[in-house]
Design an enzyme around this catalytic site. Structure first.
Site, PDB file in Angstrom:
ATOM      1  N   ASP A 152      10.780 -23.077   3.257  1.00  0.00           N
ATOM      2  CA  ASP A 152       9.407 -22.537   3.885  1.00  0.00           C
ATOM      3  C   ASP A 152       8.493 -23.459   4.463  1.00  0.00           C
ATOM      4  OD1 ASP A 152       7.778 -20.391   4.486  1.00  0.00           O
ATOM      5  OD2 ASP A 152       6.416 -20.832   2.855  1.00  0.00           O
ATOM      6  N   SER A 153       7.618 -23.219   5.170  1.00  0.00           N
ATOM      7  CA  SER A 153       6.554 -24.003   5.644  1.00  0.00           C
ATOM      8  C   SER A 153       5.628 -24.707   4.185  1.00  0.00           C
ATOM      9  CB  SER A 153       5.732 -23.329   6.764  1.00  0.00           C
ATOM     10  OG  SER A 153       5.108 -22.168   6.196  1.00  0.00           O
ATOM     11  N   CYS A 206      11.566 -18.168   5.479  1.00  0.00           N
ATOM     12  CA  CYS A 206      10.429 -17.990   6.440  1.00  0.00           C
ATOM     13  C   CYS A 206      10.473 -17.332   7.538  1.00  0.00           C
ATOM     14  CB  CYS A 206      10.018 -19.589   6.904  1.00  0.00           C
ATOM     15  SG  CYS A 206       8.503 -19.810   7.926  1.00  0.00           S
ATOM     16  N   GLU A 250      -2.580 -19.985   1.061  1.00  0.00           N
ATOM     17  CA  GLU A 250      -2.411 -21.324   0.833  1.00  0.00           C
ATOM     18  C   GLU A 250      -3.664 -21.671  -0.229  1.00  0.00           C
ATOM     19  OE1 GLU A 250       0.170 -23.774   1.321  1.00  0.00           O
ATOM     20  OE2 GLU A 250       1.530 -22.330   1.770  1.00  0.00           O
ATOM     21  N   CYS A 252       6.179 -11.903   6.691  1.00  0.00           N
ATOM     22  CA  CYS A 252       5.965 -13.344   6.469  1.00  0.00           C
ATOM     23  C   CYS A 252       5.927 -13.734   4.901  1.00  0.00           C
ATOM     24  CB  CYS A 252       4.257 -13.622   6.767  1.00  0.00           C
ATOM     25  SG  CYS A 252       3.873 -15.412   6.460  1.00  0.00           S
ATOM     26  N   HIS A 258       4.770 -15.339   2.873  1.00  0.00           N
ATOM     27  CA  HIS A 258       3.291 -15.522   2.108  1.00  0.00           C
ATOM     28  C   HIS A 258       2.866 -14.252   1.669  1.00  0.00           C
ATOM     29  CE1 HIS A 258       3.450 -19.488   3.665  1.00  0.00           C
ATOM     30  NE2 HIS A 258       2.417 -20.181   3.126  1.00  0.00           N
TER      31      HIS A 258
HETATM   32  N1  DGL Z   1       5.833 -18.136   5.240  1.00  0.00           N
HETATM   33  C1  DGL Z   1       6.007 -17.972   6.790  1.00  0.00           C
HETATM   34  C2  DGL Z   1       6.688 -16.998   7.266  1.00  0.00           C
HETATM   35  O1  DGL Z   1       7.223 -16.108   6.675  1.00  0.00           O
HETATM   36  C3  DGL Z   1       5.057 -18.825   7.525  1.00  0.00           C
HETATM   37  C4  DGL Z   1       3.683 -19.112   7.298  1.00  0.00           C
HETATM   38  C5  DGL Z   1       3.377 -20.252   8.238  1.00  0.00           C
HETATM   39  O2  DGL Z   1       3.696 -21.432   8.254  1.00  0.00           O
HETATM   40  O3  DGL Z   1       2.549 -19.734   9.185  1.00  0.00           O
HETATM   41  O4  DGL Z   1       6.467 -16.908   8.334  1.00  0.00           O
END
Ligand code: DGL
Length: 248
Positions: free
Chosen positions: A7-8, A70, A150, A180, A182
């Site tokens: 993931d990012s 992600c 974050e 997402c 997150h």
């Molecule tokens: N967790 C990531 C997603 O599912 C991306 C969050 C990001 O880096 O903008 O899209």
């Protein structure tokens, strides 16, 4: 069986949680590109470049499968990643769409898709849902949530006013795709604002997908897991310990 999770940032930890709860793998190698998060507001070529660089990180491990935890990477870079590796690569979009299809039978339900700008602009969810004949689909980019998460602001005023900012004029929503990884960190806040709409969670969707498409089973009593980050790995380890508590 050894899986790489990418993931990012910390978002993929929500997928790891589902994998650990279901004893899916013997070993997990997690990589969060924390030096460059967020990805979701970058353009397609940048996301592809970052993703291929992250793929190189996994060269050091002898993986059996790579899970792209992600959505922003899954919408734009999945093909490029697959072209550059010999191991199976699983993205999040198809599993989430399948999960929605299983949970929401009425095609006139009001479906909301939320995700980063990259995910929403790609229209991958909208197109897939349209093919499945869902008639009432709204999608909105809610990228501020990524930065808030974050920062570890899982509750409080900033989160509440951001939820209000994005969701106050939506009308009735029956189901929401958390597009997402997150977002499960704040899933309870989102779903209570949306009158307990059904939520589709990438982690649970991936577990179901791995069971049906890859014949993965609930079979490993213990998973050994290592966390890596391109910047500030201590912070990622701290969040992982809090989030995954007694699972690690
Ligand atoms: N967790 C990531 C997603 O599912 C991306 C969050 C990001 O880096 O903008 O899209």
């Amino acid at each position: 069986m050894k899986a790489g999770i990418f993931d990012s940032g910390i978002g993929g930890l929500t997928v790891v949680k589902s994998l650990l709860e279901n004893n899916m793998f013997e070993e997990i190698i997690y990589f969060g590109d924390t030096a460059r998060v967020p990805y979701g507001n970058k353009n397609k070529n940048t996301i592809i470049r970052y993703s291929l660089e992250a793929l190189k990180f996994f060269d050091n491990f002898d993986l059996d499968i790579l899970i792209i935890a992600c959505n922003s990477v899954s919408v734009y870079a999945l093909n490029e990643i697959r072209e550059n590796t010999n191991i199976p690569v699983v993205g999040v979009i198809e599993p989430c769409v399948k999960a929605l299809e299983n949970k929401v039978k009425d095609k006139s339900s009001n479906i909301l898709v939320i995700g980063t700008k990259a995910t929403i602009n790609s229209k991958k969810y909208e197109d897939a849902l349209q093919k499945l004949s869902y008639k009432n689909v709204k999608s909105i980019a809610t990228g501020l949530f990524v930065c808030i998460i974050e920062e570890g602001l899982f509750e409080g005023e900033i989160l509440a006013s951001t939820i209000n900012h994005y969701f106050s004029n939506l009308g009735n929503i029956d189901a929401v795709i958390l597009g997402c990884t997150h977002f499960p960190f704040i899933e309870n806040k989102i779903s209570s604002f949306l009158n307990n709409a059904i939520t589709i969670h990438s982690g649970d969707a991936i577990v179901a997908f791995l069971k049906t498409e890859y014949n993965c089973k609930n079979q490993f009593e213990k998973t050994s897991i290592q966390f890596f980050a391109s910047e500030n790995p201590n912070e990622l380890n701290k969040v992982a310990k809090q989030w995954l508590k007694d699972l690690i």
